[in-house]
Design a protein around this motif. Structure first.
Motif, PDB file in Angstrom:
ATOM      1  N   SER A  70       0.838  -1.112  -0.084  1.00  0.00           N
ATOM      2  CA  SER A  70       0.086  -0.079   0.052  1.00  0.00           C
ATOM      3  C   SER A  70       0.800   1.153  -0.128  1.00  0.00           C
ATOM      4  N   ILE A  71       1.774   1.155   0.803  1.00  0.00           N
ATOM      5  CA  ILE A  71       2.848   2.440   0.676  1.00  0.00           C
ATOM      6  C   ILE A  71       3.491   2.588  -0.410  1.00  0.00           C
ATOM      7  N   GLN A  72       3.765   1.527  -1.185  1.00  0.00           N
ATOM      8  CA  GLN A  72       4.457   1.512  -2.614  1.00  0.00           C
ATOM      9  C   GLN A  72       3.452   2.283  -3.743  1.00  0.00           C
ATOM     10  N   LYS A  73       1.945   1.803  -3.525  1.00  0.00           N
ATOM     11  CA  LYS A  73       1.032   2.291  -4.358  1.00  0.00           C
ATOM     12  C   LYS A  73       1.050   3.970  -3.993  1.00  0.00           C
ATOM     13  N   PHE A  74       0.800   4.196  -2.767  1.00  0.00           N
ATOM     14  CA  PHE A  74       0.846   5.602  -2.400  1.00  0.00           C
ATOM     15  C   PHE A  74       2.119   6.423  -3.167  1.00  0.00           C
ATOM     16  N   ASP A  75       3.117   5.817  -2.773  1.00  0.00           N
ATOM     17  CA  ASP A  75       4.590   6.421  -3.219  1.00  0.00           C
ATOM     18  C   ASP A  75       4.571   6.741  -4.789  1.00  0.00           C
ATOM     19  N   ASN A  76       4.048   5.798  -5.519  1.00  0.00           N
ATOM     20  CA  ASN A  76       4.127   5.554  -6.959  1.00  0.00           C
ATOM     21  C   ASN A  76       3.218   6.062  -7.627  1.00  0.00           C
ATOM     22  N   ALA A  77       1.820   6.709  -7.204  1.00  0.00           N
ATOM     23  CA  ALA A  77       0.527   7.030  -7.779  1.00  0.00           C
ATOM     24  C   ALA A  77       0.901   8.013  -8.759  1.00  0.00           C
ATOM     25  N   LYS A  78       0.481   7.829  -9.739  1.00  0.00           N
ATOM     26  CA  LYS A  78       0.492   8.937 -10.912  1.00  0.00           C
ATOM     27  C   LYS A  78      -0.832   8.790 -11.517  1.00  0.00           C
ATOM     28  N   MET A  79      -1.258   9.938 -12.139  1.00  0.00           N
ATOM     29  CA  MET A  79      -2.489  10.066 -13.176  1.00  0.00           C
ATOM     30  C   MET A  79      -1.898   9.531 -14.424  1.00  0.00           C
ATOM     31  N   LYS A  80      -2.654   8.574 -14.974  1.00  0.00           N
ATOM     32  CA  LYS A  80      -2.734   7.973 -16.252  1.00  0.00           C
ATOM     33  C   LYS A  80      -3.453   8.699 -17.417  1.00  0.00           C
ATOM     34  N   LEU A  81      -2.789   8.597 -18.459  1.00  0.00           N
ATOM     35  CA  LEU A  81      -3.296   9.524 -19.589  1.00  0.00           C
ATOM     36  C   LEU A  81      -4.604   8.917 -20.169  1.00  0.00           C
ATOM     37  N   LEU A  85     -10.750  12.755 -12.931  1.00  0.00           N
ATOM     38  CA  LEU A  85     -10.656  12.970 -11.776  1.00  0.00           C
ATOM     39  C   LEU A  85     -11.128  12.143 -10.978  1.00  0.00           C
ATOM     40  N   LYS A  86     -12.503  11.725 -11.186  1.00  0.00           N
ATOM     41  CA  LYS A  86     -13.177  10.741 -10.478  1.00  0.00           C
ATOM     42  C   LYS A  86     -12.338   9.710 -10.475  1.00  0.00           C
ATOM     43  N   GLU A  87     -11.876   8.807 -11.392  1.00  0.00           N
ATOM     44  CA  GLU A  87     -11.266   7.698 -11.259  1.00  0.00           C
ATOM     45  C   GLU A  87      -9.975   7.997 -10.631  1.00  0.00           C
ATOM     46  N   ILE A  88      -9.457   9.024 -10.471  1.00  0.00           N
ATOM     47  CA  ILE A  88      -8.191   9.082  -9.519  1.00  0.00           C
ATOM     48  C   ILE A  88      -8.674   9.141  -8.022  1.00  0.00           C
ATOM     49  N   MET A 116      -1.304  16.645  -5.359  1.00  0.00           N
ATOM     50  CA  MET A 116      -0.848  17.805  -6.090  1.00  0.00           C
ATOM     51  C   MET A 116       0.380  17.181  -7.225  1.00  0.00           C
ATOM     52  N   ARG A 117       0.980  16.143  -6.375  1.00  0.00           N
ATOM     53  CA  ARG A 117       1.988  15.493  -7.423  1.00  0.00           C
ATOM     54  C   ARG A 117       1.326  14.361  -8.490  1.00  0.00           C
ATOM     55  N   ILE A 118       0.407  13.952  -8.147  1.00  0.00           N
ATOM     56  CA  ILE A 118      -0.355  12.902  -9.011  1.00  0.00           C
ATOM     57  C   ILE A 118      -0.803  13.717 -10.247  1.00  0.00           C
ATOM     58  N   LEU A 119      -1.443  14.878  -9.905  1.00  0.00           N
ATOM     59  CA  LEU A 119      -2.089  15.619 -11.190  1.00  0.00           C
ATOM     60  C   LEU A 119      -0.971  16.004 -12.150  1.00  0.00           C
ATOM     61  N   PRO A 120      -1.426  15.844 -13.492  1.00  0.00           N
ATOM     62  CA  PRO A 120      -0.429  16.470 -14.472  1.00  0.00           C
ATOM     63  C   PRO A 120      -0.451  18.124 -14.192  1.00  0.00           C
ATOM     64  N   ARG A 121       0.612  18.556 -14.854  1.00  0.00           N
ATOM     65  CA  ARG A 121       0.613  19.817 -14.776  1.00  0.00           C
ATOM     66  C   ARG A 121      -0.317  20.735 -15.609  1.00  0.00           C
ATOM     67  N   GLU A 122      -0.885  20.236 -16.354  1.00  0.00           N
ATOM     68  CA  GLU A 122      -1.720  20.847 -17.124  1.00  0.00           C
ATOM     69  C   GLU A 122      -2.895  21.354 -16.289  1.00  0.00           C
TER      70      GLU A 122
END
Length: 122
Positions: A70-81, A85-88, A116-122
């Protein structure tokens, strides 16, 4: 070891048997049905205790492994193309809820920064 017939028991043997029965009774009264079913084949309180110790160590190890995942999932969380936002929100919340149940807590500030880090810059 050859067991004595009950008629051959000494006073000391009777005391030991009684203590074993009392110990088993106390253990059985504290267990839920699932744990009881795992140790009910044991013949002495000592065997019960050893089996319970082994089971608890396995549970602790499993919990530790789940926490690490779970910690790895948290640390490596990224928004996929193409992800909304609902899915995230759904998968990230499931991770955030799971972690404290396994024994680790993040403060709201850490969670907000991670979002904030998960979301893309756009």
């Amino acid at each position: 070891m050859v067991e004595k017939h009950i008629s051959e028991w000494t006073t000391e043997d009777k005391k030991k048997a009684n203590l074993d029965n009392v110990s088993k009774y106390i253990l059985y009264m504290t267990l839920d049905k699932n744990m009881f079913n795992k140790i009910k084949t044991c013949t002495t309180a000592k065997e019960d205790w050893v089996k319970l110790t082994q089971l608890c160590e396995e549970i602790t190890e499993t919990k530790h492994n789940k926490l690490n995942v779970s910690i790895q999932k948290f640390d490596n969380a990224k928004m996929k193309l193409g992800e909304t936002l609902k899915e995230i929100d759904e998968w990230f919340n499931s991770i955030v809820i799971e972690i404290p149940a396994l024994g680790k807590t993040y403060c709201n500030c850490e969670i907000a920064l991670k979002v904030m880090r998960i979301l893309p810059r756009e």
